[in-house]
Design an enzyme around this catalytic site. Structure first.
Site, PDB file in Angstrom:
ATOM      1  N   GLY A 268       0.764  -1.247   0.000  1.00  0.00           N
ATOM      2  CA  GLY A 268       0.000   0.000   0.000  1.00  0.00           C
ATOM      3  C   GLY A 268       0.791   1.291   0.000  1.00  0.00           C
TER       4      GLY A 268
ATOM      5  N   GLU B 119       3.955   3.977   6.224  1.00  0.00           N
ATOM      6  CA  GLU B 119       2.726   3.209   5.990  1.00  0.00           C
ATOM      7  C   GLU B 119       1.733   4.022   5.162  1.00  0.00           C
ATOM      8  OE1 GLU B 119       1.061   0.667   5.739  1.00  0.00           O
ATOM      9  OE2 GLU B 119       0.992  -0.602   7.504  1.00  0.00           O
ATOM     10  N   ASP B 120       0.839   3.322   4.489  1.00  0.00           N
ATOM     11  CA  ASP B 120      -0.254   3.993   3.790  1.00  0.00           C
ATOM     12  C   ASP B 120      -1.314   4.468   4.781  1.00  0.00           C
ATOM     13  OD1 ASP B 120      -1.050   1.401   4.437  1.00  0.00           O
ATOM     14  OD2 ASP B 120      -1.752   0.888   2.430  1.00  0.00           O
TER      15      ASP B 120
ATOM     16  N   ASP C  62      -5.057   1.830  10.762  1.00  0.00           N
ATOM     17  CA  ASP C  62      -6.469   1.571  11.032  1.00  0.00           C
ATOM     18  C   ASP C  62      -6.584   1.106  12.487  1.00  0.00           C
ATOM     19  OD1 ASP C  62      -9.161   0.978  10.737  1.00  0.00           O
ATOM     20  OD2 ASP C  62      -8.851  -0.803   9.520  1.00  0.00           O
TER      21      ASP C  62
ATOM     22  N   LYS D 248      -6.864   6.555  10.927  1.00  0.00           N
ATOM     23  CA  LYS D 248      -8.263   6.519  11.370  1.00  0.00           C
ATOM     24  C   LYS D 248      -8.265   6.451  12.896  1.00  0.00           C
ATOM     25  CE  LYS D 248      -9.869   3.585   7.497  1.00  0.00           C
ATOM     26  NZ  LYS D 248     -10.373   2.218   7.178  1.00  0.00           N
TER      27      LYS D 248
ATOM     28  N   PHE E 166     -13.980   3.077   4.915  1.00  0.00           N
ATOM     29  CA  PHE E 166     -13.039   2.444   3.986  1.00  0.00           C
ATOM     30  C   PHE E 166     -12.634   3.405   2.876  1.00  0.00           C
ATOM     31  CE2 PHE E 166     -11.560  -0.418   0.672  1.00  0.00           C
ATOM     32  CZ  PHE E 166     -10.736  -1.251   1.406  1.00  0.00           C
ATOM     33  N   VAL E 167     -11.338   3.515   2.646  1.00  0.00           N
ATOM     34  CA  VAL E 167     -10.820   4.399   1.593  1.00  0.00           C
ATOM     35  C   VAL E 167     -10.008   3.606   0.564  1.00  0.00           C
ATOM     36  CG1 VAL E 167     -10.811   6.585   2.855  1.00  0.00           C
ATOM     37  CG2 VAL E 167      -8.883   5.010   3.109  1.00  0.00           C
TER      38      VAL E 167
ATOM     39  N   ASP F 217      -5.849  -0.300  -1.826  1.00  0.00           N
ATOM     40  CA  ASP F 217      -6.665  -1.143  -2.709  1.00  0.00           C
ATOM     41  C   ASP F 217      -7.974  -1.574  -2.083  1.00  0.00           C
ATOM     42  OD1 ASP F 217      -5.275  -2.946  -0.832  1.00  0.00           O
ATOM     43  OD2 ASP F 217      -6.311  -4.497  -1.985  1.00  0.00           O
TER      44      ASP F 217
ATOM     45  N   ARG G 191      -5.366   0.785  -6.797  1.00  0.00           N
ATOM     46  CA  ARG G 191      -4.116   1.398  -6.315  1.00  0.00           C
ATOM     47  C   ARG G 191      -3.633   2.493  -7.264  1.00  0.00           C
ATOM     48  NH1 ARG G 191      -2.249  -1.988  -2.129  1.00  0.00           N
ATOM     49  NH2 ARG G 191      -2.562  -4.206  -2.426  1.00  0.00           N
TER      50      ARG G 191
END
Ligand code: IMP
Ligand code: MG
Length: 184
Positions: A53, A108-109, A112, A140, A161-162, A168, A174
């Site tokens: 990600g 990190e992307d 969560d 988040k 959710f994004v 993805d 992506r």
């Protein structure tokens, strides 16, 4: 050709709408790159990207970093094709570089639940870096259950959710240049 940035996108029967535009993302990443360049001056940090990600975020972030630096990657197991965390983390690829005594910046992307990052921080610390910093494009806060170190955050987002910009849904999306939110 222009970047791939539609207003709305459909994947696997779900609809996603633009949440953060290309310009908003680039502007924020530029600020983060500038800040990292100042704070890691003369430290030759090594950026460790978390695959898959983080690859786009890291590629853009590093091009706003104007000091000597290096890059490497590791890979963790992902959500599978679900929208909720499996609650388990496995290693799929280890860091190749020797990071003992180095200034490590984990990239990190998204954070969560925080499970992956907590696992990563513990893992990297065992390799005795000189310092360890955590950069995430998205966080988040409402979803985060684990007490996790985050030093630089691109955007705080709601617990939804994004997709896009490296993130993805069932491995798709992506390549979107912007960040999209699931239309619920
Ligand atoms: P955590 O371990 O629960 O913090 O989850 C971290 C990983 O789950 C991230 O690195 C992403 O790969 C994935 N993830 C979490 N939320 C989302 C999302 O909204 N869209 C896409 N992937 C996500
Ligand atoms: Mg990830």
């Amino acid at each position: 050709m222009d970047l791939y940035q539609p207003e709305v996108v459909n994947i696997n029967g779900e609809t996603f709408r633009v949440y953060l535009t290309h310009e908003e993302i680039q502007q924020r990443i530029k600020q983060m790159g500038t800040q990292l360049s100042q704070e890691f001056k003369d430290k030759k940090p090594i950026f460790i990207g978390v695959l898959n990600g983080a690859y786009i975020f890291l590629a853009d972030l590093m091009r706003y970093v104007t000091i000597p630096c290096e890059v490497d990657f590791l890979k963790l197991s992902s959500y599978g094709d679900e929208k909720v965390s499996s609650g388990e983390v496995h290693d799929l690829k280890e860091i190749d570089a020797d990071i003992k005594g180095r200034h490590v910046i984990l990239v990190e992307d998204i954070i969560d639940t925080g499970l992956s990052m907590k696992y990563l921080v513990d893992k990297v610390k065992r390799k005795e870096p000189a310092s360890l910093s955590v950069v995430t494009m998205l966080h988040k806060p409402e979803a985060t259950q684990h007490n996790v170190q985050i030093d630089y955050t691109g955007f705080k987002i709601p617990n939804l959710f994004v997709l896009g910009y490296g993130l993805d849904f069932a491995q798709e999306g992506r390549n979107l240049a912007q960040i999209y939110l699931l239309d619920e």
